[in-house]
Enzyme design. Sequence first.
Site, mmCIF file in Angstrom:
data_model
loop_
_atom_site.group_PDB
_atom_site.id
_atom_site.type_symbol
_atom_site.label_atom_id
_atom_site.label_comp_id
_atom_site.label_asym_id
_atom_site.label_seq_id
_atom_site.Cartn_x
_atom_site.Cartn_y
_atom_site.Cartn_z
ATOM 1 N N GLU A 1 21.203 -19.493 -12.522
ATOM 2 C CA GLU A 1 19.816 -20.957 -11.727
ATOM 3 C C GLU A 1 18.576 -21.367 -12.317
ATOM 4 O OE1 GLU A 1 22.219 -22.324 -9.804
ATOM 5 O OE2 GLU A 1 21.266 -21.444 -7.638
ATOM 6 N N THR B 1 16.445 -29.597 -7.786
ATOM 7 C CA THR B 1 15.798 -28.093 -7.223
ATOM 8 C C THR B 1 14.342 -27.992 -8.080
ATOM 9 O OG1 THR B 1 18.173 -27.091 -7.109
ATOM 10 C CG2 THR B 1 16.273 -25.980 -7.072
#
Length: 304
Positions: free
Chosen positions: A123, A178
Amino acid sequence: MITAQAPSSTANLGPGFDVFGMALDACFDTVSVAEEGSSITISSDDDIPLEYTKNTAGIVVDMMRTDFDIKPGVHIKIRKGVPAGYGMGSSAASAAAAATAYSNLYNLNLSLTELTRYAGYGEQASAGSIHYDNVAASVCGGFVMVHTKPLRVINLRPPENLTMCVAVPDVSTPEKKTQVSRGVIPEMVPLCDVTTNISFASSLVAGMCTGDISLIGDSLQDVIVEPARRHMIPALDDIRNLAVSAGAAGVTISGAGPSVIAFADGSIVDIDSVGEAMREGFGNHDINCKIFPCKSAKGAGTVQ
Ligand code: ADP
């Protein structure tokens, strides 16, 4: 060769920024790993980076290979089912499936928290910082809460009748979506907002434990992150009003968006009607969307 599948997920669920996640059986990523050569190579027919340092699955395998001092190289084959960059935990699903597959290839016997830790490294590449909400959900399944100091994943089975519907808008999202949507969040927040979010987060968990879907729906509220991101999803209020009129218990942004997710009691509400209401909400803003009615999913696992 070992193949693993990991589910899509929704993060935050309103008040639980970077803490709450839920695995969704809407779609899955499939990752196969096989010992090959002396380095890490990736193949995929999907539009994702194939350089292993830029691919969440590659980064995870690289970390595990280094930590366990595994000399042989590996080929990773990725089949995307989770659309990338829409807030359904696409990068996390690849990371979770890769961690599960590679751990099985070498019988590493890692706990779910350890697998989540490795999947979290992926991530960092896609979101710019490590966050565990999506990967924890994808690895463990069900509803998860994440402590980070030290890392600990608490896992609950959501109520049987809890049904979700994700509306994925047909809009293009930036490469580092993101990272962009994390950039708009305030660094400092008033204590009264923190208190409000904690109260919603607590009642959401209580709803999960007691099977009170109406309480879960009422608790999907966020006075910290959603106000900062609302401008990115102008249709949100419309979608929320229409979905609640169609029977949804509550509606929130899925992860960093731009997808929106509704929660409902599937034993008394027709989830397809909720989906149509969400479609109308995006439609009012001239945006088409794909609708994914879904339930909570099991976590990542190997498949034949
Ligand atoms: P999501 O909410 O889908 O996880 P992110 O914006 O966090 O969205 O991640 C998607 C981005 O991560 C994509 O732009 C893509 O380039 C990058 N990425 C790297 N590896 C993968 C992967 N294996 N699957 C999906 N996206 C990946």
